[in-house]
Design a protein around this motif. Sequence first.
Motif, PDB file in Angstrom:
ATOM      1  N   SER A 487      31.527  50.900  40.717  1.00 20.79           N
ATOM      2  CA  SER A 487      30.312  50.644  39.941  1.00 20.79           C
ATOM      3  C   SER A 487      30.311  51.361  38.599  1.00 20.79           C
ATOM      4  O   SER A 487      29.476  51.079  37.744  1.00 20.79           O
ATOM      5  CB  SER A 487      29.087  51.077  40.755  1.00 20.79           C
ATOM      6  N   ALA A 488      31.262  52.281  38.381  1.00 17.45           N
ATOM      7  CA  ALA A 488      31.290  53.038  37.129  1.00 17.45           C
ATOM      8  C   ALA A 488      31.877  52.228  35.984  1.00 17.45           C
ATOM      9  O   ALA A 488      31.765  52.622  34.820  1.00 17.45           O
ATOM     10  CB  ALA A 488      32.103  54.315  37.315  1.00 17.45           C
ATOM     11  N   LEU A 489      32.482  51.052  36.288  1.00 19.48           N
ATOM     12  CA  LEU A 489      33.150  50.255  35.254  1.00 19.48           C
ATOM     13  C   LEU A 489      32.639  48.830  35.278  1.00 19.48           C
ATOM     14  O   LEU A 489      32.324  48.274  36.345  1.00 19.48           O
ATOM     15  CB  LEU A 489      34.668  50.258  35.494  1.00 19.48           C
ATOM     16  N   GLU A 490      32.544  48.230  34.105  1.00 20.36           N
ATOM     17  CA  GLU A 490      32.215  46.810  33.963  1.00 20.36           C
ATOM     18  C   GLU A 490      33.280  46.180  33.080  1.00 20.36           C
ATOM     19  O   GLU A 490      33.824  46.816  32.172  1.00 20.36           O
ATOM     20  CB  GLU A 490      30.831  46.631  33.346  1.00 20.36           C
ATOM     21  N   VAL A 491      33.592  44.923  33.350  1.00 25.98           N
ATOM     22  CA  VAL A 491      34.601  44.187  32.580  1.00 25.98           C
ATOM     23  C   VAL A 491      33.916  43.057  31.824  1.00 25.98           C
ATOM     24  O   VAL A 491      33.118  42.316  32.408  1.00 25.98           O
ATOM     25  CB  VAL A 491      35.697  43.621  33.508  1.00 25.98           C
ATOM     26  N   GLU A 492      34.203  42.952  30.523  1.00 27.11           N
ATOM     27  CA  GLU A 492      33.671  41.861  29.706  1.00 27.11           C
ATOM     28  C   GLU A 492      34.795  40.898  29.354  1.00 27.11           C
ATOM     29  O   GLU A 492      35.877  41.317  28.931  1.00 27.11           O
ATOM     30  CB  GLU A 492      33.017  42.399  28.433  1.00 27.11           C
ATOM     31  N   ILE A 493      34.525  39.611  29.538  1.00 26.97           N
ATOM     32  CA  ILE A 493      35.485  38.563  29.202  1.00 26.97           C
ATOM     33  C   ILE A 493      34.816  37.573  28.259  1.00 26.97           C
ATOM     34  O   ILE A 493      33.581  37.497  28.194  1.00 26.97           O
ATOM     35  CB  ILE A 493      35.989  37.822  30.456  1.00 26.97           C
ATOM     36  N   THR A 494      35.614  36.815  27.524  1.00 19.22           N
ATOM     37  CA  THR A 494      35.080  35.753  26.667  1.00 19.22           C
ATOM     38  C   THR A 494      35.245  34.415  27.367  1.00 19.22           C
ATOM     39  O   THR A 494      35.992  34.288  28.348  1.00 19.22           O
ATOM     40  CB  THR A 494      35.799  35.720  25.316  1.00 19.22           C
ATOM     41  N   GLU A 495      34.596  33.416  26.833  1.00 17.82           N
ATOM     42  CA  GLU A 495      34.609  32.110  27.484  1.00 17.82           C
ATOM     43  C   GLU A 495      35.974  31.445  27.472  1.00 17.82           C
ATOM     44  O   GLU A 495      36.224  30.522  28.248  1.00 17.82           O
ATOM     45  CB  GLU A 495      33.577  31.197  26.816  1.00 17.82           C
ATOM     46  N   SER A 496      36.882  31.894  26.584  1.00 15.98           N
ATOM     47  CA  SER A 496      38.216  31.307  26.559  1.00 15.98           C
ATOM     48  C   SER A 496      38.959  31.558  27.864  1.00 15.98           C
ATOM     49  O   SER A 496      39.847  30.781  28.237  1.00 15.98           O
ATOM     50  CB  SER A 496      39.023  31.864  25.382  1.00 15.98           C
ATOM     51  N   VAL A 497      38.618  32.629  28.571  1.00 17.19           N
ATOM     52  CA  VAL A 497      39.234  32.886  29.881  1.00 17.19           C
ATOM     53  C   VAL A 497      38.869  31.775  30.857  1.00 17.19           C
ATOM     54  O   VAL A 497      39.657  31.402  31.728  1.00 17.19           O
ATOM     55  CB  VAL A 497      38.795  34.259  30.433  1.00 17.19           C
ATOM     56  N   LEU A 498      37.692  31.205  30.698  1.00 12.91           N
ATOM     57  CA  LEU A 498      37.215  30.191  31.632  1.00 12.91           C
ATOM     58  C   LEU A 498      37.994  28.894  31.532  1.00 12.91           C
ATOM     59  O   LEU A 498      37.940  28.063  32.442  1.00 12.91           O
ATOM     60  CB  LEU A 498      35.726  29.903  31.385  1.00 12.91           C
ATOM     61  N   LEU A 499      38.708  28.697  30.410  1.00 15.89           N
ATOM     62  CA  LEU A 499      39.454  27.455  30.253  1.00 15.89           C
ATOM     63  C   LEU A 499      40.583  27.349  31.264  1.00 15.89           C
ATOM     64  O   LEU A 499      41.101  26.274  31.509  1.00 15.89           O
ATOM     65  CB  LEU A 499      40.011  27.370  28.822  1.00 15.89           C
ATOM     66  N   GLY A 516      33.964  45.417  43.658  1.00 20.24           N
ATOM     67  CA  GLY A 516      32.697  46.000  43.236  1.00 20.24           C
ATOM     68  C   GLY A 516      32.575  46.225  41.744  1.00 20.24           C
ATOM     69  O   GLY A 516      31.616  46.860  41.280  1.00 20.24           O
ATOM     70  N   ILE A 517      33.507  45.725  40.950  1.00 18.89           N
ATOM     71  CA  ILE A 517      33.453  45.868  39.489  1.00 18.89           C
ATOM     72  C   ILE A 517      32.683  44.683  38.916  1.00 18.89           C
ATOM     73  O   ILE A 517      33.046  43.523  39.140  1.00 18.89           O
ATOM     74  CB  ILE A 517      34.869  45.945  38.893  1.00 18.89           C
ATOM     75  N   ALA A 518      31.617  44.973  38.159  1.00 15.73           N
ATOM     76  CA  ALA A 518      30.777  43.921  37.583  1.00 15.73           C
ATOM     77  C   ALA A 518      31.517  43.235  36.431  1.00 15.73           C
ATOM     78  O   ALA A 518      32.336  43.836  35.739  1.00 15.73           O
ATOM     79  CB  ALA A 518      29.466  44.508  37.088  1.00 15.73           C
ATOM     80  N   ILE A 519      31.169  41.956  36.222  1.00 16.41           N
ATOM     81  CA  ILE A 519      31.816  41.152  35.179  1.00 16.41           C
ATOM     82  C   ILE A 519      30.745  40.533  34.298  1.00 16.41           C
ATOM     83  O   ILE A 519      29.797  39.903  34.792  1.00 16.41           O
ATOM     84  CB  ILE A 519      32.692  40.051  35.793  1.00 16.41           C
ATOM     85  N   ALA A 520      30.897  40.705  32.986  1.00 16.21           N
ATOM     86  CA  ALA A 520      29.959  40.135  32.012  1.00 16.21           C
ATOM     87  C   ALA A 520      30.681  39.088  31.171  1.00 16.21           C
ATOM     88  O   ALA A 520      31.860  39.251  30.818  1.00 16.21           O
ATOM     89  CB  ALA A 520      29.398  41.231  31.105  1.00 16.21           C
ATOM     90  N   LEU A 521      29.967  38.003  30.859  1.00 22.06           N
ATOM     91  CA  LEU A 521      30.509  36.949  29.997  1.00 22.06           C
ATOM     92  C   LEU A 521      30.019  37.190  28.581  1.00 22.06           C
ATOM     93  O   LEU A 521      28.820  37.055  28.285  1.00 22.06           O
ATOM     94  CB  LEU A 521      30.057  35.574  30.512  1.00 22.06           C
ATOM     95  N   ASP A 522      30.953  37.549  27.689  1.00 21.82           N
ATOM     96  CA  ASP A 522      30.623  37.943  26.324  1.00 21.82           C
ATOM     97  C   ASP A 522      30.558  36.728  25.402  1.00 21.82           C
ATOM     98  O   ASP A 522      31.180  35.690  25.676  1.00 21.82           O
ATOM     99  CB  ASP A 522      31.692  38.928  25.823  1.00 21.82           C
ATOM    100  N   ASP A 523      29.819  36.874  24.285  1.00 25.45           N
ATOM    101  CA  ASP A 523      29.723  35.844  23.233  1.00 25.45           C
ATOM    102  C   ASP A 523      29.293  34.497  23.785  1.00 25.45           C
ATOM    103  O   ASP A 523      29.776  33.441  23.348  1.00 25.45           O
ATOM    104  CB  ASP A 523      31.063  35.682  22.501  1.00 25.45           C
TER     105      ASP A 523
END
Length: 627
Positions: A487-499, A516-523
Amino acid sequence: MLFSRLSRSASLKNRKQLAGFLFAMIVASLLGSLMAPGGLFSALLVASLLGSALFAYGGWLDFQSIRRAYDMAMLAAHDGFWEWDPLTKKLHVGTRLLEILGYREDFLPDTNAWLKLVHPEDIAIYNKAVAQHLKGENDFFYCEYRVLGSDANYRWIASRGLAVRDRNGKAYQMVGSVTDITDRRQHQEEMEFLAQHDALTGLPNRLLFAEHLQEALGLAKSSGKKLAVLFIDLDRFKNINDTLGHRAGDQLLQLVAQCLRSEMPSGCSLYRQGGDEFIVLITSINDAKEAVDTALLLKEKITAPLAGGENDFFTSASIGISIFPEDASDGETLLRHADTAMYEAKAAGGNAIRSHTPVMDQRVTFRMSLETRLRRALQEAQFELHYQPQVDATSGKLIGAEALIRWHDGENSIRPDQFIPVAEESGLIIPIGEWVIECAIAQIAAWRERFGEIPPIAINLSPRQFWRPSVSRHIIERMQAANLPSSALEVEITESVLLDADGGSIDELMQLRAAGIAIALDDFGTGYSSLSYLQRLPISTLKIDRSFINNLVLDDGSSGSEPLVRAIIAMAKSLSLSIVAEGVETQPQHRQLRTLGCDIIQGYLISRPLAATEFADKFLVDRSTQG
């Protein structure tokens, strides 16, 4: 002696008749001698003549035996036999040669009849090879050429032969054989075609382009004309491969090639450079406007919907133009400048045309220099992580922070938007990304040891980091080694990963989420994702791109991007996702976001990104008294 001389001068076709004729003459003379009054001398003469006749007939039989053996050898070798008189031009061909060409009867009495069968383009080659051997320039005759068969199709044959010469060296006879090499020549032509053409589209490839460009440059220099090179790159082609599969991508390339080839103006030639790149060579233009007009026409054709059976494709292209002699005087530089101009068109958002300018070269030089400096920066530890806080939109309480890389090259600070694209293209983003992971985890561990539990720190992962397997395992192992909870770390990815939704990147994200690492969708809102992707992905947070926040509150009182931001927030709420607004810089923006129900804000209104020590002093010390 008479028979010997006659047999040398006669053709093979007449030797049987000649021997029979001599034998008949000798028998007749013998009978006449026996019936006439005479002496022993006449009898001896008759006996001598009879012996000569028997010897001649035996020689003829030997010759026929050798002839049959040779014909059988030619048949076994699938070769055809021929004999030709260079003086009379008379020709004799064996049955096997006729069979090769599909004929049943010998209708080839002389050279003229044979030349009527030879392909018009090969007659000069054939005549030259024959003449060289007759003159003694070659030890033997050999020529590969095409001959018309009975089915009206030309067949390739390899003809070889040897001239028989008199004591003065003059040829009075040629004999030889013919081999059918049609299959070999067709295979050879196929190999030559594939070496110079693209197997997928059938277009000439870059090797043939290089040859044609050199020829065109030579003509342009001698005539004083201009020529142009157009470099075409399909926009977002990778999206097609990633979403519809490589078969669909190949189909799109074939459709584009067919479309451009059918609409290519006169004086233009189309080539496939490789991948999703095409080249157009315009061999003669009066000015640069003609090249631009051609590029506009081709761009319009590419952007039109392309029907491909199961799929209808919609695409666009970035086109770069380079002109001879203004932009370059040699082919290699001309192509490189067109390529540079194409990248400028792509950097402008795609679906654009750019002509080469010297300023572009300066930018390319700068990018090359930047890549070299980036490599040195990795070795000399010139990078640093800064941290920008994320706070609750209502209470102002610290919710988390985003780790952002900064580069100090001596006294100069290079902006991320300058060096990150170069790092992505060069592949340096992989070691840089690994450094970010190591540094951020080490900083989290140090802060937790000093301040106890702190909000999660987010790091950005590049799409290219997912091209290598086990990025998730690398992160999880580093967290475990530092004795940190997930829970101490979060990962941010961009939508290009979704392709690459059907590839390994989604599996990597699933493994991070399972740990248990949270993931955020950036931009969010600037890419190509859809609701179906959002439902499938293991994300917990949406980050609204700063471009929407900039236009959220306008001075003229218009709504700006407010309806779109409202829709994004409502959608996120329906999916049980948290919302972070990036780039919040003013109080009106903050108030409007709070009214719309945004959970978290991030931006200069709260704080610029800060060095680790400054961030800790401002946001981690005495956190319990904040908000």
